[in-house]
Write a protein that holds these residues in place. Structure first.
Motif, PDB file in Angstrom:
ATOM      1  N   SER A   1       1.148   3.852  -3.171  1.00  0.00           N
ATOM      2  CA  SER A   1       0.661   5.154  -3.013  1.00  0.00           C
ATOM      3  C   SER A   1       1.559   6.277  -3.203  1.00  0.00           C
ATOM      4  O   SER A   1       1.451   7.156  -3.762  1.00  0.00           O
ATOM      5  CB  SER A   1       0.262   5.315  -1.410  1.00  0.00           C
ATOM      6  OG  SER A   1       1.583   5.583  -0.511  1.00  0.00           O
ATOM      7  N   LYS A   2       2.935   5.863  -3.121  1.00  0.00           N
ATOM      8  CA  LYS A   2       4.010   6.997  -3.693  1.00  0.00           C
ATOM      9  C   LYS A   2       3.870   6.962  -5.142  1.00  0.00           C
ATOM     10  O   LYS A   2       4.131   8.378  -5.766  1.00  0.00           O
ATOM     11  CB  LYS A   2       5.417   6.417  -3.245  1.00  0.00           C
ATOM     12  CG  LYS A   2       5.630   6.525  -1.760  1.00  0.00           C
ATOM     13  CD  LYS A   2       6.839   5.990  -1.056  1.00  0.00           C
ATOM     14  CE  LYS A   2       7.175   5.998   0.144  1.00  0.00           C
ATOM     15  NZ  LYS A   2       7.188   7.328   0.738  1.00  0.00           N
TER      16      LYS A   2
ATOM     17  N   PHE B   1      -3.155   4.016   2.372  1.00  0.00           N
ATOM     18  CA  PHE B   1      -2.312   5.180   2.085  1.00  0.00           C
ATOM     19  C   PHE B   1      -2.580   5.264   0.465  1.00  0.00           C
ATOM     20  O   PHE B   1      -2.695   6.621  -0.078  1.00  0.00           O
ATOM     21  CB  PHE B   1      -0.920   4.455   2.109  1.00  0.00           C
ATOM     22  CG  PHE B   1      -0.238   4.469   3.382  1.00  0.00           C
ATOM     23  CD1 PHE B   1       0.144   5.689   3.872  1.00  0.00           C
ATOM     24  CD2 PHE B   1       0.073   3.367   4.050  1.00  0.00           C
ATOM     25  CE1 PHE B   1       0.640   5.810   5.270  1.00  0.00           C
ATOM     26  CE2 PHE B   1       0.652   3.185   5.356  1.00  0.00           C
ATOM     27  CZ  PHE B   1       1.074   4.476   5.667  1.00  0.00           C
ATOM     28  N   SER B   2      -3.020   4.501  -0.340  1.00  0.00           N
ATOM     29  CA  SER B   2      -3.349   4.844  -1.648  1.00  0.00           C
ATOM     30  C   SER B   2      -4.718   5.498  -1.947  1.00  0.00           C
ATOM     31  O   SER B   2      -4.893   6.070  -2.939  1.00  0.00           O
ATOM     32  CB  SER B   2      -3.394   3.158  -2.334  1.00  0.00           C
ATOM     33  OG  SER B   2      -1.954   2.868  -2.360  1.00  0.00           O
TER      34      SER B   2
ATOM     35  N   ASP C   1       0.743  -1.290   0.050  1.00  0.00           N
ATOM     36  CA  ASP C   1       0.145   0.120   0.009  1.00  0.00           C
ATOM     37  C   ASP C   1       0.805   1.286   0.040  1.00  0.00           C
ATOM     38  O   ASP C   1       0.701   2.269  -0.725  1.00  0.00           O
ATOM     39  CB  ASP C   1      -0.840   0.073   1.194  1.00  0.00           C
ATOM     40  CG  ASP C   1      -1.911   1.062   1.280  1.00  0.00           C
ATOM     41  OD1 ASP C   1      -1.981   1.891   0.204  1.00  0.00           O
ATOM     42  OD2 ASP C   1      -2.519   1.330   2.536  1.00  0.00           O
ATOM     43  N   LEU C   2       1.965   1.280   0.748  1.00  0.00           N
ATOM     44  CA  LEU C   2       2.622   2.385   0.849  1.00  0.00           C
ATOM     45  C   LEU C   2       3.529   2.846  -0.189  1.00  0.00           C
ATOM     46  O   LEU C   2       3.556   3.826  -0.664  1.00  0.00           O
ATOM     47  CB  LEU C   2       3.607   2.433   2.182  1.00  0.00           C
ATOM     48  CG  LEU C   2       4.712   3.668   2.334  1.00  0.00           C
ATOM     49  CD1 LEU C   2       3.898   4.846   2.650  1.00  0.00           C
ATOM     50  CD2 LEU C   2       5.644   3.248   3.501  1.00  0.00           C
TER      51      LEU C   2
ATOM     52  N   ASN D   1      -6.142   7.584   0.214  1.00  0.00           N
ATOM     53  CA  ASN D   1      -5.504   9.035   0.478  1.00  0.00           C
ATOM     54  C   ASN D   1      -4.977   9.569  -0.629  1.00  0.00           C
ATOM     55  O   ASN D   1      -4.776  10.970  -0.995  1.00  0.00           O
ATOM     56  CB  ASN D   1      -4.745   9.126   1.938  1.00  0.00           C
ATOM     57  CG  ASN D   1      -5.600   8.938   3.113  1.00  0.00           C
ATOM     58  OD1 ASN D   1      -6.803   8.931   2.949  1.00  0.00           O
ATOM     59  ND2 ASN D   1      -4.907   8.725   4.266  1.00  0.00           N
TER      60      ASN D   1
END
Length: 423
Positions: free
Chosen positions: A133-134, A165-166, A129-130, A168
């Motif tokens: 998301s980046k 995270f994604s 996810d993190l 957002n």
């Protein structure tokens, strides 16, 4: 095959080096990479044999530090990362952890190497996810909304929706490109599907979106829902409301909201609404009232208002008063403020004060920006003070270590040429 000098460093280090040893090892690996000097993502011609001497010492901390050290050259970092991913021999069974992937993805994206970052995630199957998301933010903020949405749906499917995270990240992208209705549709999915629980960032992003279009009522309703759902708002949430009030032309209400938040103990910075208000008189008043609210203005707050006044005609006396207040509060002038002062005094035709501010900046080794320098030379030449203009240029070049002499020389020459044609 002869080993490079870095080998001596590698042999002396233990498996778990101390911080000083870690720094030495990072330096040795960096030197080795600079010798190899890869200039593309997958250099076929390079032999990584010299790096093998470091394989017994690899751990995640070392890998991350080496990646950070390669900030100017992401291809060297990627070459090292790929080498460490496929060690042969691999005496300690090293493998990258999630933190290592975060470090290399951050570096690649900071250099706008989006396709390389995407290929790396796909090659290693790292769809956390993190990390994704980046990638979503990188694509979206560069203007490629379509790719951002594609990657959001990809990670959503892989993570079965459990990817806050994604969520957002895609909301932030949609808000940035003013697709507020689409963002609201995505937000409603979060709420209705209840796969993840919205956090403060989720709500604040949507509140910022509503406030961008001046829909303060909807933003406030969402703020109420946020509180009812047990999510505590933060400073960013209130700043979004403040900006929304300003966008909607409700500057008086914005100042009142700001004052209320200060009374409630929120550490808000006045600069976040001074620009948005768009009314210098109210901005000046607010800046003076901030102290009475128990919130000391910071340097940026002063700078925002002072520079705004410098760009307005006939307000340099107010500028002088605010500079006095700022100095009494313990703040020092910086290059930005000096540039604004020089430009403001030039616009007012006050060459004496402009020169005084200019020399004051030189004494502190601050460089006046090119625009204000151009204004200054134009004013001085217009008043027949060419020699004085040339002298202050020489003084600046002699005493200010950071000045770009060639650029300022061109501005000076252009102004001198322009005024010589008027004679």
């Amino acid at each position: 095959m002869a080993m490079p000098p870095a080998a001596a460093t590698a042999r002396t280090l233990t498996r778990h080096p101390r911080s000083s040893d870690l720094a030495s090892l990072v330096t040795a690996i960096t030197s080795c990479l600079e010798t190899l000097n890869p200039q593309n993502p997958n250099p076929k011609h390079l032999n990584p044999t010299h790096l093998n001497q470091f394989s017994p010492h690899l751990d995640s901390n070392l890998v991350i530090e080496v990646i950070k050290k390669q900030q100017p050259n992401p291809y060297q970092a990627l070459f090292f990362f790929n080498w460490a991913s496929n060690l042969n021999p691999n005496p300690n069974n090293y493998s990258h952890n999630h933190r290592c992937y975060v470090a290399i993805i951050d570096l690649l994206l900071s250099h706008s190497l989006f396709p390389i970052a995407k290929n790396l995630l796909e090659k290693h199957g790292m769809f956390s996810d993190l990390l994704v998301s980046k990638l979503i933010r990188a694509y979206g903020y560069s203007g490629d909304t379509k790719s951002a949405i594609f990657w959001f749906h990809k990670v959503k499917e892989i993570q079965q929706g459990k990817c806050l995270f994604s969520w957002n990240a895609i909301l932030g992208v949609l808000v940035k490109v003013n697709q507020i209705n689409v963002a609201k549709s995505f937000f409603d999915q979060i709420v209705n599907d209840a796969v993840v629980k919205p956090d403060a960032s989720t709500y604040t992003t949507m509140i910022r979106g509503f406030c961008k279009v001046g829909n303060v009522d909807e933003a406030r309703r969402l703020l109420t829902k946020m509180r009812l759902n047990g999510v505590k708002e933060n400073v960013a949430t209130h700043l979004s409301i403040l900006k929304g009030l300003s966008v909607a032309g409700k500057s008086e209400e914005a100042i009142g909201y700001f004052s209320e938040m200060i009374r409630k103990g929120m550490k808000l910075d006045a600069k976040e609404i001074l620009v948005e208000i768009g009314e210098l008189d109210k901005a000046v008043l607010l800046l003076k009232q901030v102290k009475n609210m128990g919130c000391l203005p910071n340097l940026v707050s002063y700078s925002t208002v002072i520079c705004g006044l410098c760009r307005s005609q006939g307000r340099m006396q107010e500028v002088a008063d605010l500079v006095d207040d700022m100095l009494q509060d313990g703040f020092e002038m910086d290059a930005t403020l000096y540039s604004c002062l020089v430009g403001g005094f030039c616009e007012a035709g006050n060459e004496e004060m402009a020169m005084r501010a200019f020399y004051d900046s030189i004494n502190k080794n601050y460089v006046i920006n090119l625009q204000s320098f151009s204004f200054f030379v134009n004013l001085m030449c217009g008043k027949g003070k060419v020699i004085e203009a040339e002298q202050i240029f020489k003084d600046m070049c002699r005493r200010c270590s950071l000045v770009d002499v060639d650029s300022y020389q061109r501005v000076l020459d252009d102004q001198l040429h322009k005024h010589s044609g008027r004679r």
